[in-house]
Design an enzyme around this catalytic site. Structure first.
Site, short mmCIF file in Angstrom:
data_model
loop_
_atom_site.label_atom_id
_atom_site.label_comp_id
_atom_site.label_asym_id
_atom_site.label_seq_id
_atom_site.Cartn_x
_atom_site.Cartn_y
_atom_site.Cartn_z
NE ARG A 1 93.90 31.61 6.48
CZ ARG A 1 93.24 30.84 7.24
NH1 ARG A 1 93.60 30.19 8.27
NH2 ARG A 1 91.81 30.83 7.49
CG ASP B 1 90.25 34.26 11.47
OD1 ASP B 1 90.78 33.25 11.26
OD2 ASP B 1 90.04 35.29 11.02
NE ARG C 1 85.21 31.51 8.09
CZ ARG C 1 86.51 31.32 7.48
NH1 ARG C 1 87.86 31.64 8.01
NH2 ARG C 1 86.60 31.53 6.28
CG HIS D 1 93.63 35.13 8.88
ND1 HIS D 1 92.44 34.86 9.11
CD2 HIS D 1 93.60 34.92 7.49
CE1 HIS D 1 91.59 34.09 8.06
NE2 HIS D 1 92.50 34.23 6.99
P1 NAD Z 1 91.59 34.24 -6.84
O1 NAD Z 1 92.51 33.47 -7.53
O2 NAD Z 1 90.33 33.97 -7.22
O3 NAD Z 1 91.96 35.77 -7.29
C1 NAD Z 1 93.15 36.41 -7.34
C2 NAD Z 1 93.13 37.44 -8.44
O4 NAD Z 1 94.48 38.18 -8.23
C3 NAD Z 1 92.96 37.03 -9.66
O5 NAD Z 1 91.82 37.72 -10.41
C4 NAD Z 1 94.61 37.09 -10.13
O6 NAD Z 1 94.45 37.41 -11.71
C5 NAD Z 1 94.95 38.43 -9.38
N1 NAD Z 1 96.22 38.59 -9.41
C6 NAD Z 1 97.37 37.77 -9.13
N2 NAD Z 1 98.51 38.52 -9.47
C7 NAD Z 1 98.22 39.83 -9.61
C8 NAD Z 1 99.05 41.08 -9.68
N3 NAD Z 1 100.33 40.97 -9.63
N4 NAD Z 1 98.26 42.25 -9.75
C9 NAD Z 1 97.06 42.17 -9.78
N5 NAD Z 1 96.21 41.13 -9.83
C10 NAD Z 1 96.79 39.99 -9.60
O7 NAD Z 1 91.87 34.14 -5.40
P2 NAD Z 1 90.93 34.52 -4.11
O8 NAD Z 1 89.99 33.51 -3.99
O9 NAD Z 1 90.15 35.73 -4.53
O10 NAD Z 1 91.75 34.78 -3.00
C11 NAD Z 1 92.82 36.01 -3.11
C12 NAD Z 1 93.37 36.07 -1.64
O11 NAD Z 1 92.58 36.34 -0.58
C13 NAD Z 1 94.22 34.56 -1.43
O12 NAD Z 1 95.72 35.10 -1.03
C14 NAD Z 1 93.35 34.12 -0.15
O13 NAD Z 1 94.15 33.12 0.46
C15 NAD Z 1 93.09 35.21 0.24
N6 NAD Z 1 91.77 35.29 1.37
C16 NAD Z 1 92.03 35.89 2.54
C17 NAD Z 1 90.95 35.84 3.52
C18 NAD Z 1 91.07 36.52 4.87
O14 NAD Z 1 90.30 36.22 5.83
N7 NAD Z 1 92.14 37.38 4.91
C19 NAD Z 1 90.02 34.95 3.45
C20 NAD Z 1 89.98 34.08 2.10
C21 NAD Z 1 91.05 34.39 0.99
#
Ligand code: NAD
Length: 315
Positions: free
Chosen positions: A92, A152, A155, A179
């Site tokens: 991450r 987490d 899970r 995280h």
């Molecule tokens: P994804 O690539 O499917 O979606 C990301 C979206 O963000 C895309 O639609 C993209 O167009 C958009 N985006 C990018 N830059 C942008 C901007 N400047 N303004 C507006 N929109 C923008 O990715 P995802 O699988 O949805 O993951 C998103 C984030 O969530 C990642 O950083 C991932 O690591 C995180 N995540 C966090 C957890 C958690 O527990 N916190 C769990 C899973 C994923």
């Protein structure tokens, strides 16, 4: 002016995580308005259309549309799931530089709308991006929340429920800290129903600390295991974000392990990290400082040190 009985949530980032949140949000009927924003405007538009088509089957009406940052001015909550996601083999923290840059731009646009609500952040590395959001927005620390170790902990509760053959909703357990790879289980506070984990281990030789340690490793590495198989994780985080949204909009005073600003709690300050907090309509009502044993305290301190080191590269 505050509108009567209309809660608006703006979701920035309509990728896999954002859409899982939106889908769960609509199916739980938790607010009247959901605005979708993405740098890929067509995608946000298509998602809003698709989600709207299910509204006749939702528990209550929701107005969903693809909007602009101007819509944040009347929002109670802005949820950010925008950014790049982990690829196989990436941690991450590897995402930090790219996502910090994206965040600075997003937060500015949200604040320019006159937004005066609560931020909920999920993009990774979530603890550091929650800090960036707090710094860039200028909002009080109570109104900037990261999803932290909520997923987490879910899970963890799920796997402990499977192991002890008990409904995971009756498993009282939490993961705290970053995280990420330095997170830790709070075994000293874990109970299954009303039984402490130690009493269960003492009473039944089928259970062992070694199995429990393996459960934690599976929790810590769960994202890697899912990403290896399907490329991303999104349903669990989508539901975790809806759980936090409910705690806020329904003024629940729920205790959840979210990413919060430490101001002396656990002997640390100036860092956002996963720790239990009471959440209500004002955001973080209180950070709960639970008693940790010496091993847990040492692990938590290590997690803080690592986050602070990583943070120094972007701040
Ligand atoms: P994804 O690539 O499917 O979606 C990301 C979206 O963000 C895309 O639609 C993209 O167009 C958009 N985006 C990018 N830059 C942008 C901007 N400047 N303004 C507006 N929109 C923008 O990715 P995802 O699988 O949805 O993951 C998103 C984030 O969530 C990642 O950083 C991932 O690591 C995180 N995540 C966090 C957890 C958690 O527990 N916190 C769990 C899973 C994923």
């Amino acid at each position: 002016m505050k509108r009567q009985n209309v809660n608006r949530v703006v979701l920035v980032g309509t990728g896999a995580v954002g859409c899982s949140y939106a889908y769960s949000f609509i199916n739980q009927g938790i607010a009247e308005e959901l605005v979708l924003i993405d740098v890929n405007e067509k995608r946000a538009e298509g998602e809003a259309m698709d989600l709207s088509h299910g509204i006749p089957f939702a528990p209550s009406p929701v107005n969903v549309w693809s909007g602009t940052y101007a819509d944040c001015g009347k929002a109670e909550l802005v949820v950010i799931t925008a950014g790049v996601a982990q690829k196989p083999g990436e941690t991450r923290l590897d995402l930090l530089a790219k996502n910090a840059k994206i965040f600075k731009d997003i937060i500015k646009q949200v604040m320019d709308s006159g937004f005066d609500g609560i931020f909920l952040i999920a993009t990774n590395p979530v603890d550091i991006l929650t800090y960036v959001t707090w710094k860039e927005s200028g909002l009080p620390k109570e109104r900037v929340i990261g999803s932290g170790t909520t997923l987490d902990s879910a899970r963890f509760r799920y796997l402990l429920g499977q192991y002890f053959h008990v409904d995971s909703r009756n498993v009282h357990a939490a993961i705290i800290g970053e995280h990420g790879d330095t997170e830790l289980p709070v075994w000293s506070r874990t109970s299954i129903g009303l039984d402490s984990i130690n009493s269960l281990l003492a009473k039944n030789s089928n259970y062992s600390q070694q199995d429990l340690d393996e459960i934690f490793i599976n929790v810590r590495d769960a994202a890697y295991h899912v990403i290896e198989r399907k490329g991303a994780t999104y349903y669990g985080i989508g539901m975790s974000l809806v759980r936090i949204t409910n705690a806020i909009l329904r003024n629940e005073n729920s205790v959840l392990p979210v990413s919060v600003y430490l101001d002396g709690e656990y002997g640390h300050n100036d860092v956002f990290i996963g720790a239990p907090a009471i959440i209500n309509r004002s955001g973080i009502r209180e950070v709960r400082e639970i008693e940790l044993n010496s091993k847990e305290k040492e692990q938590f301190d290590h997690s803080v040190t690592l986050l602070k080191e990583a943070m120094s590269s972007v701040l």
